[in-house]
Design a protein around this motif. Structure first.
Motif: not given
Ligand code: PLP
Length: 396
Positions: A105-106, A137, A189, A222, A225, A251
């Motif tokens: 995700g990041t 997040f 988000e 984003d 989730q 995810k």
């Molecule tokens: N963005 C959101 C909304 C998330 O909930 C998360 C992880 O919990 C991430 C980004 C980051 O994803 P990753 O842990 O796969 O890098």
């Protein structure tokens, strides 16, 4: 090797970035997990919104097994069919433009940040800025981290990437005031997940859309989730009045295989050019094959309607429990706000002992992210377990 042995090895060899619960899981099926002692657990966390089609979903397992037996990796220097088919499916189900794949995700957000900055530079913006909400997040690599105010303030990790600012959550006026000529993007988000399941109001989403349209900035949602059916539609934005310019996913997309995707509108899709971005593993054969199998299951109106119905059943039952003040969220992404004074961490530990896995994202909240395929009996069992844990907490 028993749990004590694992704990000793972890203490010796793993960096101390996680506080793990004292359980070793060895097997999973649907909404159920089993630990090394054979104890059964009902999994209402789903690997933090990853195992949305259930553990070891037969179609996903078969897709991975079949692909693994044929070809596992070639690199992004050549064509592979699963990746291209997956890109088509993701683009056609959302913004209609192009996709860049990643492994997490990041990293999907890193791609979105690059698109936003380059898009702003093309408009002549010298120092592009990205606006997010407090308690958002977006991940832990340096770009996403800078857009994650709660973690970016960690002085030990500085200096942070410049060009990020945050405004109070769900405050349309503050957001409008923060977006101007030099804004490259609003990165938010639709429902804050890690913060404890806080949905963004439609007024704020509309303000974000309008502010972006007026300033030329991109609206990035984003959905790492919230996406892949979690809220009862394939993407959470479909239940809101706005459509983003860029959407990030990860995810649940891979059903347990690591994959992320940054999906852009046709216009935003043209920003990145050869050399701007890349990744060795991204969109690999195994992860793409798994994701195609996941979408085959989740991108189905019957399943999505069930998510809304079962989510409603779960919400109503939880609201009837003593000790539950509110239930936030949509579909099967629910935050259970406990009455003042109840220690959610203690309740969470009690639930684990009773065989129900949830998570405690903040002191007063239990977060529930069960598989989208959970059945009504399992929902009732989870509610009964939460009721028992709350009663036992109150009796202490
Ligand atoms: N963005 C959101 C909304 C998330 O909930 C998360 C992880 O919990 C991430 C980004 C980051 O994803 P990753 O842990 O796969 O890098």
């Amino acid at each position: 090797m028993n749990l004590t042995d694992l704990q000793a090895l972890e203490e010796r060899y793993l960096m101390r970035t996680y506080r793990r619960a004292p359980v070793e899981f060895v097997r999973g099926e649907g909404a159920l997990l089993w630990d090394a002692e054979g104890k059964e657990y009902l999994d209402f966390l789903g690997g933090i919104s990853v195992c949305s089609v259930g553990h070891c979903n037969p179609e996903v397992v078969e897709a991975v097994r079949e692909q693994a037996g044929r070809l596992m990796h070639t690199s992004n220097l050549f064509y592979t069919e699963p990746m291209v088919r997956l890109a088509e499916r993701l683009a056609e189900s959302s913004l209609g433009g192009r996709v860049f794949f990643s492994n997490s995700g990041t990293e999907a957000n890193e791609c979105a940040i690059k698109i936003a900055r380059k898009h702003a530079h093309r408009r002549g913006v010298e120092a592009p800025e990205i606006v997010s909400f407090e308690r958002d997040f977006h991940g832990r690599t340096y770009g996403s981290l800078a857009a994650t105010p709660g973690l970016a303030s960690n002085p030990g990790l500085g200096p942070m990437l410049p060009g990020f600012r945050s405004v109070p959550f769900d405050d349309p006026a503050a957001l409008r005031a923060a977006v101007g000529e030099s804004t490259a993007a609003v990165l938010i988000e639709p429902i804050q997940g890690e913060a404890g399941i806080y949905p963004l109001g439609d007024a704020t989403l509309l303000a974000a859309r309008q502010a972006c349209d007026e300033s030329g900035a991109l609206l990035i949602l984003d959905e790492i989730q919230t996406g892949i059916g979690r809220t009862g539609s394939l993407w959470a934005y479909e239940q809101t009045p706005v459509r983003p310019d860029v959407l990030t996913s990860a995810k649940a997309l891979g059903g347990g295989m690591p994959i992320g995707a940054c999906i852009a509108s046709p216009e935003a899709s043209e920003v990145l050019e050869p050399g701007d971005h890349g990744s060795t593993f991204a969109g690999g054969l195994l992860a793409s094959a798994a994701a195609l199998a996941v979408l085959e299951i989740v991108d189905d109106p019957v399943l999505l309607r069930r998510v809304r119905e079962v989510g409603g059943q779960l919400r109503d039952s939880l609201l009837g429990l003593d000790g539950v003040d509110e239930v936030r969220g949509r579909g099967l992404m629910l935050g259970v706000g406990l009455a003042a004074g109840i220690d959610a961490a203690a309740v969470g530990s009690g639930l684990l002992e009773r065989g129900l896995i949830v998570n405690v994202p903040e002191p007063g909240t239990l977060r529930l992210l069960p598989p989208l395929t959970v059945d009504s009996d399992q929902v009732e069992r989870a509610v009964a377990t939460i009721e028992a844990a709350l009663l036992s907490y109150a009796a202490q």
